[in-house]
Write a protein that holds these residues in place. Structure first.
Motif, PDB file in Angstrom:
ATOM      1  N   GLU A   1     -21.901  25.661  86.549  1.00  0.00           N
ATOM      2  CA  GLU A   1     -21.459  25.663  85.148  1.00  0.00           C
ATOM      3  C   GLU A   1     -22.695  25.828  84.285  1.00  0.00           C
TER       4      GLU A   1
ATOM      5  N   VAL B   1     -15.689  22.689  77.851  1.00  0.00           N
ATOM      6  CA  VAL B   1     -14.553  21.770  77.988  1.00  0.00           C
ATOM      7  C   VAL B   1     -15.024  20.320  77.962  1.00  0.00           C
TER       8      VAL B   1
ATOM      9  N   VAL C   1      -3.450  27.207  76.226  1.00  0.00           N
ATOM     10  CA  VAL C   1      -2.938  26.839  74.900  1.00  0.00           C
ATOM     11  C   VAL C   1      -4.018  27.081  73.848  1.00  0.00           C
TER      12      VAL C   1
ATOM     13  N   GLN D   1      -7.043  34.927  74.156  1.00  0.00           N
ATOM     14  CA  GLN D   1      -6.843  33.496  74.371  1.00  0.00           C
ATOM     15  C   GLN D   1      -7.750  33.030  75.519  1.00  0.00           C
ATOM     16  N   PRO D   2      -8.676  32.110  75.259  1.00  0.00           N
ATOM     17  CA  PRO D   2      -9.524  31.634  76.363  1.00  0.00           C
ATOM     18  C   PRO D   2      -8.724  30.752  77.331  1.00  0.00           C
TER      19      PRO D   2
ATOM     20  N   VAL E   1      -4.427  22.634  82.725  1.00  0.00           N
ATOM     21  CA  VAL E   1      -4.176  23.570  81.615  1.00  0.00           C
ATOM     22  C   VAL E   1      -5.090  24.777  81.783  1.00  0.00           C
TER      23      VAL E   1
ATOM     24  N   LEU F   1      -4.771  22.273  72.432  1.00  0.00           N
ATOM     25  CA  LEU F   1      -5.703  21.790  73.455  1.00  0.00           C
ATOM     26  C   LEU F   1      -6.300  20.440  73.037  1.00  0.00           C
TER      27      LEU F   1
ATOM     28  N   MET G   1     -17.347  32.072  76.962  1.00  0.00           N
ATOM     29  CA  MET G   1     -18.122  33.114  76.288  1.00  0.00           C
ATOM     30  C   MET G   1     -17.365  33.659  75.070  1.00  0.00           C
TER      31      MET G   1
ATOM     32  N   VAL H   1      -8.990  21.291  82.409  1.00  0.00           N
ATOM     33  CA  VAL H   1      -8.791  22.416  81.476  1.00  0.00           C
ATOM     34  C   VAL H   1      -9.749  23.532  81.859  1.00  0.00           C
ATOM     35  N   GLY H   2      -9.222  24.748  81.955  1.00  0.00           N
ATOM     36  CA  GLY H   2     -10.143  25.868  82.185  1.00  0.00           C
ATOM     37  C   GLY H   2      -9.534  26.953  83.040  1.00  0.00           C
ATOM     38  N   ARG H   3     -10.360  27.969  83.276  1.00  0.00           N
ATOM     39  CA  ARG H   3      -9.932  29.112  84.092  1.00  0.00           C
ATOM     40  C   ARG H   3      -9.772  28.635  85.527  1.00  0.00           C
TER      41      ARG H   3
ATOM     42  N   GLU I   1     -15.797  19.376  74.354  1.00  0.00           N
ATOM     43  CA  GLU I   1     -14.567  19.319  73.541  1.00  0.00           C
ATOM     44  C   GLU I   1     -13.787  18.029  73.829  1.00  0.00           C
TER      45      GLU I   1
ATOM     46  N   VAL J   1     -15.311  32.005  73.231  1.00  0.00           N
ATOM     47  CA  VAL J   1     -15.413  30.977  72.196  1.00  0.00           C
ATOM     48  C   VAL J   1     -16.802  31.041  71.559  1.00  0.00           C
TER      49      VAL J   1
ATOM     50  N   TYR K   1      -6.478  16.915  75.169  1.00  0.00           N
ATOM     51  CA  TYR K   1      -7.635  16.042  75.395  1.00  0.00           C
ATOM     52  C   TYR K   1      -7.329  14.613  74.922  1.00  0.00           C
TER      53      TYR K   1
HETATM   54  N1  UDP Z   1      -9.663  27.048  76.621  1.00  0.00           N
HETATM   55  C1  UDP Z   1      -8.678  27.221  75.661  1.00  0.00           C
HETATM   56  N2  UDP Z   1      -7.371  27.037  76.027  1.00  0.00           N
HETATM   57  C2  UDP Z   1      -7.008  26.685  77.288  1.00  0.00           C
HETATM   58  C3  UDP Z   1      -8.008  26.500  78.257  1.00  0.00           C
HETATM   59  C4  UDP Z   1      -9.338  26.673  77.890  1.00  0.00           C
HETATM   60  O1  UDP Z   1      -8.958  27.533  74.503  1.00  0.00           O
HETATM   61  O2  UDP Z   1      -5.821  26.532  77.537  1.00  0.00           O
HETATM   62  C5  UDP Z   1     -11.082  27.184  76.229  1.00  0.00           C
HETATM   63  C6  UDP Z   1     -11.775  25.835  76.162  1.00  0.00           C
HETATM   64  O3  UDP Z   1     -11.457  25.203  74.945  1.00  0.00           O
HETATM   65  C7  UDP Z   1     -13.241  26.211  76.265  1.00  0.00           C
HETATM   66  C8  UDP Z   1     -13.217  27.511  77.072  1.00  0.00           C
HETATM   67  O4  UDP Z   1     -11.833  27.907  77.178  1.00  0.00           O
HETATM   68  O5  UDP Z   1     -13.799  26.422  74.983  1.00  0.00           O
HETATM   69  C9  UDP Z   1     -13.787  27.332  78.458  1.00  0.00           C
HETATM   70  O6  UDP Z   1     -15.160  27.213  78.333  1.00  0.00           O
HETATM   71  P1  UDP Z   1     -16.072  26.508  79.431  1.00  0.00           P
HETATM   72  O7  UDP Z   1     -17.480  26.572  78.952  1.00  0.00           O
HETATM   73  O8  UDP Z   1     -15.564  25.150  79.746  1.00  0.00           O
HETATM   74  O9  UDP Z   1     -15.866  27.389  80.744  1.00  0.00           O
HETATM   75  P2  UDP Z   1     -16.074  28.969  80.988  1.00  0.00           P
HETATM   76  O10 UDP Z   1     -14.775  29.615  80.733  1.00  0.00           O
HETATM   77  O11 UDP Z   1     -17.152  29.436  80.066  1.00  0.00           O
HETATM   78  O12 UDP Z   1     -16.466  29.077  82.409  1.00  0.00           O
END
Ligand code: UDP
Length: 439
Positions: free
Chosen positions: A324, A329, A302, A22-23, A269, A307, A31, A234-236, A332, A33, A311
């Motif tokens: 970045e 995100v 999620v 799960q990302p 999130v 997700l 990556m 949204v993100g890590r 999306e 995704v 949005y």
């Molecule tokens: N993502 C997801 N569920 C979540 C939070 C994030 O699926 O609850 C996914 C989001 O849809 C995106 C990816 O995590 O496709 C994050 O990619 P991004 O390029 O924004 O940041 P990275 O993680 O590569 O630094």
């Protein structure tokens, strides 16, 4: 069916994170995704893909099918659990040995090409491509020398060992894929990549999942108030992604307009990642310190469909990262018709285009002014939302994969003929998306 010069089978390498994860938390993000989506699209074009990734649980099967034509092959390298990404350089030999063994069970010319993701995989791909006598295509995703120039407070610099490893991969790869012109320039200027080996391939967005939709319905589903302002991150969760900026902006907006408290929801999130793993409650503490804990919702990562609802439910999505390489995100959110306020760093200006607002630096006052202005201007938000959908429509994973295939074919031809060709220069049919390879 693949065309004659297409690869029949590609070995993708993603050492530190599996496309099945799960990302949005830990090491799983854009990556994962990217790997999953491009592998799916390749399979749809008749190219078989094996994705090699490290086994991280005794429950994980040795092999799993992502979709027909895409196998995820879990390689044992070190203990399944408890290894951090920083520990993985010590497991690259074990991982490479695992891949070589997997290669023994197939004919010698089984794979036509290796595509590695992130420098750890590049180190493995270097050996695999050499042993299988095929081309190595590599995507950096992030680069130590770039990250170290944009460190957030609390983030340790990337170690020198990574930089050296990245330089080696740049030298070993037949072709390097950059997400944007900026990234191509960084590869050339900071890593001495020969310009002729660098191709720009913008990443994509799943345009069938991330679509505009009914904001009211999304808010009902997520238990959000039907009226009022919703700001979303949204993100890590780690300092590099700067989710604290969203909380500080919310604090500032509430100082400027105390009546907003009754209407404002701030949603975060995602789950802890990187250096954020050692301080998993830092954001909650910041919310308490700012006195805004009553308006903040922390939501665990999620799946993609949910997700998309987040949005759609939001008035604005903030992407305040310090660094970045692209920012999936942002695209999306835009594909769902929600305007983005993003930091003017790395790939975000490309990802956001003219359809959002870019902010220089991370000063709370600047961000609060940008957000406040948009929250008070519904017509502008509508206008940006429509532009956002049009901009995001240029970034399908199909276009990304077509472009990747062009690079694959070129790398294979060069291997076969022993002569380098000029950079990929076919114009992308994506007006406005910068794709030119730096001469
Ligand atoms: N993502 C997801 N569920 C979540 C939070 C994030 O699926 O609850 C996914 C989001 O849809 C995106 C990816 O995590 O496709 C994050 O990619 P991004 O390029 O924004 O940041 P990275 O993680 O590569 O630094």
């Amino acid at each position: 069916m693949p065309v004659a010069q297409d690869p029949r089978r590609v070995a993708m390498i993603s050492v530190h994170t599996s496309p099945l994860e799960q990302p949005g938390t830990g090491d799983a993000g854009g990556m994962n995704v990217y790997v999953a989506e491009t592998a799916r699209e390749l399979a749809a074009r008749g190219v078989e893909v094996d994705i090699f990734t490290r086994r991280t649980s005794s429950e994980t099967p040795v092999e799993a099918e992502l979709v027909p034509g895409v196998r995820v092959r879990h390689v044992t390298a070190g203990p399944y659990e408890g290894l951090a990404k920083e520990d993985l350089p010590g497991q690259l030999c074990a991982f490479s040995a695992g891949i070589m063994q997997a290669g023994l069970s197939v004919p010698e010319d089984h794979y036509d090409l290796v595509h590695s993701h992130y420098w750890l995989s590049g180190q493995v791909g270097w050996l695999a491509a050499d042993r299988w006598r095929v081309a190595l295509v590599h995507t950096m995703h992030t680069m130590a020398r770039v990250k170290n120039r944009h460190l957030a407070t609390g983030d340790a610099p990337e170690p020198r060992g990574r930089e050296i490893g990245e330089v080696q991969v740049v030298e070993a790869a037949d072709r390097l894929i950059a997400n944007t012109d900026d990234e191509a320039r960084e590869l050339i200027e900071l890593y001495d990549a020969p310009p002729s080996t660098v191709s720009v391939v913008p990443p994509g967005v799943d345009l069938s999942t991330f679509t505009p939709g009914d904001r009211g319905a999304a808010r009902r589903e997520l238990g959000l108030p039907p009226d009022g302002e919703v700001l979303l991150f949204v993100g890590r969760i780690q300092p590099l992604k700067a989710p604290d900026v969203l909380l500080r902006v919310a604090g500032e907006l509430l100082v400027r307009d105390p009546a907003l408290r009754a209407r404002l929801t701030v949603a975060v999130v995602g789950g802890p990642s990187g250096s954020g793993l050692s301080r998993p409650h830092e954001l909650e503490e910041l919310a308490r310190t700012l006195g805004i804990e009553d308006v903040v919702r922390f939501v665990r990562p999620v799946d993609r469909a949910r997700l998309a609802q987040w949005y759609r439910a939001a008035d604005l999505v903030l992407v305040p990262s310090h660094s970045e390489s692209f920012g999936l995100v942002a695209v999306e959110a835009q594909a769902c018709g929600t305007p983005v306020v993003a930091a003017r760093v790395g790939g975000l200006p490309t990802a956001v285009g003219d359809a959002g607002v870019l902010v220089d630096g991370h000063a709370t006052a600047d961000w609060a002014t940008a957000v406040d202005g948009l929250l008070r201007d519904a017509p502008r938000r509508l206008e940006l939302g429509a532009a956002a959908v049009a901009h995001a429509a240029r970034f399908g994973w199909g276009a990304t994969t077509d472009r990747l295939l062009t690079v694959y074919r070129q790398a294979m031809r060069e291997r076969a003929s022993g002569t380098a060709e000029p950079s990929v220069d076919e114009p992308l049919a994506l007006a406005g998306v910068p794709t030119a390879v730096i001469p």
